[in-house]
Design a protein around this motif. Structure first.
Motif, PDB file in Angstrom:
ATOM      1  N   SER A 139      -8.225  11.887  16.815  1.00  0.00           N
ATOM      2  CA  SER A 139      -9.042  10.830  17.417  1.00  0.00           C
ATOM      3  C   SER A 139      -9.301  11.103  18.894  1.00  0.00           C
ATOM      4  O   SER A 139     -10.417  10.873  19.387  1.00  0.00           O
ATOM      5  N   MET A 140      -8.291  11.597  19.617  1.00  0.00           N
ATOM      6  CA  MET A 140      -8.472  11.858  21.046  1.00  0.00           C
ATOM      7  C   MET A 140      -9.419  13.029  21.262  1.00  0.00           C
ATOM      8  O   MET A 140     -10.282  12.988  22.144  1.00  0.00           O
ATOM      9  N   ILE A 141      -9.281  14.077  20.471  1.00  0.00           N
ATOM     10  CA  ILE A 141     -10.209  15.202  20.563  1.00  0.00           C
ATOM     11  C   ILE A 141     -11.616  14.753  20.192  1.00  0.00           C
ATOM     12  O   ILE A 141     -12.607  15.136  20.819  1.00  0.00           O
ATOM     13  N   GLY A 142     -11.719  13.913  19.158  1.00  0.00           N
ATOM     14  CA  GLY A 142     -13.021  13.390  18.763  1.00  0.00           C
ATOM     15  C   GLY A 142     -13.646  12.529  19.843  1.00  0.00           C
ATOM     16  O   GLY A 142     -14.865  12.555  20.030  1.00  0.00           O
ATOM     17  N   SER A 143     -12.826  11.777  20.569  1.00  0.00           N
ATOM     18  CA  SER A 143     -13.346  10.967  21.672  1.00  0.00           C
ATOM     19  C   SER A 143     -13.941  11.859  22.761  1.00  0.00           C
ATOM     20  O   SER A 143     -15.002  11.551  23.322  1.00  0.00           O
ATOM     21  N   PHE A 144     -13.274  12.961  23.043  1.00  0.00           N
ATOM     22  CA  PHE A 144     -13.808  13.906  24.023  1.00  0.00           C
ATOM     23  C   PHE A 144     -15.122  14.515  23.533  1.00  0.00           C
ATOM     24  O   PHE A 144     -16.099  14.628  24.289  1.00  0.00           O
ATOM     25  N   GLY A 145     -15.174  14.903  22.265  1.00  0.00           N
ATOM     26  CA  GLY A 145     -16.404  15.450  21.713  1.00  0.00           C
ATOM     27  C   GLY A 145     -17.529  14.444  21.694  1.00  0.00           C
ATOM     28  O   GLY A 145     -18.691  14.776  21.977  1.00  0.00           O
ATOM     29  N   ALA A 146     -17.208  13.174  21.384  1.00  0.00           N
ATOM     30  CA  ALA A 146     -18.231  12.124  21.397  1.00  0.00           C
ATOM     31  C   ALA A 146     -18.766  11.897  22.801  1.00  0.00           C
ATOM     32  O   ALA A 146     -19.951  11.614  22.982  1.00  0.00           O
ATOM     33  N   ALA A 147     -17.897  12.025  23.813  1.00  0.00           N
ATOM     34  CA  ALA A 147     -18.360  11.895  25.193  1.00  0.00           C
ATOM     35  C   ALA A 147     -19.305  13.027  25.569  1.00  0.00           C
ATOM     36  O   ALA A 147     -20.271  12.829  26.315  1.00  0.00           O
ATOM     37  N   LEU A 148     -19.050  14.210  25.048  1.00  0.00           N
ATOM     38  CA  LEU A 148     -19.916  15.352  25.346  1.00  0.00           C
ATOM     39  C   LEU A 148     -21.313  15.174  24.775  1.00  0.00           C
ATOM     40  O   LEU A 148     -22.301  15.590  25.384  1.00  0.00           O
ATOM     41  N   THR A 149     -21.414  14.560  23.614  1.00  0.00           N
ATOM     42  CA  THR A 149     -22.700  14.470  22.907  1.00  0.00           C
ATOM     43  C   THR A 149     -23.339  13.095  23.007  1.00  0.00           C
ATOM     44  O   THR A 149     -24.360  12.860  22.349  1.00  0.00           O
ATOM     45  N   VAL A 150     -22.773  12.180  23.788  1.00  0.00           N
ATOM     46  CA  VAL A 150     -23.340  10.838  23.876  1.00  0.00           C
ATOM     47  C   VAL A 150     -24.743  10.914  24.476  1.00  0.00           C
ATOM     48  O   VAL A 150     -25.008  11.664  25.414  1.00  0.00           O
ATOM     49  N   GLY A 151     -25.640  10.165  23.896  1.00  0.00           N
ATOM     50  CA  GLY A 151     -27.014  10.164  24.364  1.00  0.00           C
ATOM     51  C   GLY A 151     -27.896  11.211  23.730  1.00  0.00           C
ATOM     52  O   GLY A 151     -29.121  11.170  23.915  1.00  0.00           O
ATOM     53  N   LEU A 152     -27.327  12.145  22.989  1.00  0.00           N
ATOM     54  CA  LEU A 152     -28.132  13.174  22.325  1.00  0.00           C
ATOM     55  C   LEU A 152     -28.614  12.665  20.973  1.00  0.00           C
ATOM     56  O   LEU A 152     -27.839  12.079  20.214  1.00  0.00           O
ATOM     57  N   LEU A 161     -19.561  20.693  15.256  1.00  0.00           N
ATOM     58  CA  LEU A 161     -19.376  22.089  15.626  1.00  0.00           C
ATOM     59  C   LEU A 161     -18.465  22.232  16.844  1.00  0.00           C
ATOM     60  O   LEU A 161     -17.716  23.207  16.957  1.00  0.00           O
ATOM     61  N   LEU A 162     -18.518  21.262  17.749  1.00  0.00           N
ATOM     62  CA  LEU A 162     -17.673  21.316  18.937  1.00  0.00           C
ATOM     63  C   LEU A 162     -16.231  20.946  18.635  1.00  0.00           C
ATOM     64  O   LEU A 162     -15.291  21.535  19.192  1.00  0.00           O
ATOM     65  N   VAL A 163     -16.052  19.992  17.743  1.00  0.00           N
ATOM     66  CA  VAL A 163     -14.723  19.421  17.531  1.00  0.00           C
ATOM     67  C   VAL A 163     -13.905  20.199  16.506  1.00  0.00           C
ATOM     68  O   VAL A 163     -12.687  20.346  16.660  1.00  0.00           O
ATOM     69  N   LEU A 164     -14.557  20.703  15.464  1.00  0.00           N
ATOM     70  CA  LEU A 164     -13.819  21.358  14.381  1.00  0.00           C
ATOM     71  C   LEU A 164     -12.916  22.497  14.856  1.00  0.00           C
ATOM     72  O   LEU A 164     -11.757  22.582  14.416  1.00  0.00           O
ATOM     73  N   PRO A 165     -13.369  23.400  15.733  1.00  0.00           N
ATOM     74  CA  PRO A 165     -12.435  24.444  16.193  1.00  0.00           C
ATOM     75  C   PRO A 165     -11.215  23.890  16.918  1.00  0.00           C
ATOM     76  O   PRO A 165     -10.128  24.476  16.840  1.00  0.00           O
ATOM     77  N   LEU A 166     -11.377  22.761  17.595  1.00  0.00           N
ATOM     78  CA  LEU A 166     -10.248  22.158  18.303  1.00  0.00           C
ATOM     79  C   LEU A 166      -9.276  21.480  17.341  1.00  0.00           C
ATOM     80  O   LEU A 166      -8.111  21.243  17.701  1.00  0.00           O
ATOM     81  N   TYR A 167      -9.745  21.170  16.138  1.00  0.00           N
ATOM     82  CA  TYR A 167      -8.886  20.555  15.135  1.00  0.00           C
ATOM     83  C   TYR A 167      -7.989  21.564  14.424  1.00  0.00           C
ATOM     84  O   TYR A 167      -7.004  21.167  13.791  1.00  0.00           O
ATOM     85  N   VAL A 168      -8.332  22.835  14.491  1.00  0.00           N
ATOM     86  CA  VAL A 168      -7.650  23.848  13.677  1.00  0.00           C
ATOM     87  C   VAL A 168      -6.148  23.907  13.929  1.00  0.00           C
ATOM     88  O   VAL A 168      -5.362  23.948  12.970  1.00  0.00           O
ATOM     89  N   PRO A 169      -5.659  23.944  15.180  1.00  0.00           N
ATOM     90  CA  PRO A 169      -4.194  24.001  15.368  1.00  0.00           C
ATOM     91  C   PRO A 169      -3.451  22.830  14.737  1.00  0.00           C
ATOM     92  O   PRO A 169      -2.406  23.015  14.109  1.00  0.00           O
ATOM     93  N   THR A 170      -3.988  21.625  14.878  1.00  0.00           N
ATOM     94  CA  THR A 170      -3.353  20.459  14.262  1.00  0.00           C
ATOM     95  C   THR A 170      -3.337  20.585  12.754  1.00  0.00           C
ATOM     96  O   THR A 170      -2.341  20.264  12.090  1.00  0.00           O
TER      97      THR A 170
END
Length: 218
Positions: A139-152, A161-170
């Motif tokens: 959820s925290m990683i997703g919040s960061f990704g949502a902030a990156l793409t807000v308004g698009l 595409l931005l969030v999935l690689p960050l999910y891999v370690p978890t």
């Protein structure tokens, strides 16, 4: 902070922010897996931890784009940026609200759905613990990704595409913890590593999300 949390929880339930959608997707994936891999109970038991973790990860993705999108569209996000509560706190509260409406239900339902995959009895406790530790990081990683793409426009695909690689370690440590728990080889190490990832996400990503939001609101 409490008012913002209750507001986001109410919006998630009323506007279909992922509560029922994530659970429905999770159930569909788990039910369809035996049709795809066959009815062999030993095979299902072997892949059950990984399948449940992947299904939970994908279900968490469904509502990420709504974390900031609704507030951006109606102008509430600009007002929150000028409120006494700093944007770091806003990002943290929104990630927590997303976890309550998405991550927590998935964590509670996953052991029950393990029955469809013939998951071994010893795996249920480890699955519950690993999801409880790991889903807040999603959820925290997703919040960061949502902030990156807000308004698009149509930023959902880019967000994935931005969030999935960050999910891999978890994902790796979560599934490995369940497998090691079943094998009796010790699940403490992957659980601790996953806990470190979650703590690191909550220590760093609210500041990163707030910085990105300030840029997007200019």
């Amino acid at each position: 902070m409490k008012a913002l949390l209750w507001r986001d929880l109410a919006l998630a339930v009323r506007a279909g922010g992922g509560f029922g959608l994530g659970l429905a997707f999770f159930l569909i994936v788990v039910v369809l897996v035996p049709f795809g891999v066959g009815p062999d109970r030993s095979v299902l038991a072997l892949i059950a931890p990984g399948i449940l973790w992947v299904a939970a990860l994908l279900a968490a993705l469904l509502s990420l784009d709504r974390i900031f999108a609704l507030d951006f569209e109606d102008g509430s996000l600009a007002l929150l940026a000028t409120a006494p509560l700093p944007l770091e706190g806003v990002a943290l509260i929104k990630a927590f609200a997303h976890w309550i409406t998405t991550g927590l239900p998935l964590t509670l339902v996953a052991p029950a759905l393990g029955f469809f995959l013939n998951m071994q009895p010893a795996a249920y406790a480890y699955l519950l613990v690993s999801l409880a530790i790991g889903t807040p990081a999603l959820s925290m990683i997703g919040s960061f990704g949502a902030a990156l793409t807000v308004g698009l426009r149509r930023g959902g695909l880019l967000l994935s595409l931005l969030v999935l690689p960050l999910y891999v370690p978890t994902l790796i440590f979560g599934a490995e913890a369940v497998r090691r728990g079943v094998d009796g080889t010790g699940a403490a190490a992957p659980l601790m590593l996953m806990g470190a990832i979650t703590l690191g996400c909550f220590a760093l990503l609210p500041f990163a999300a707030a910085a990105v939001l300030r840029i997007n609101l200019r």
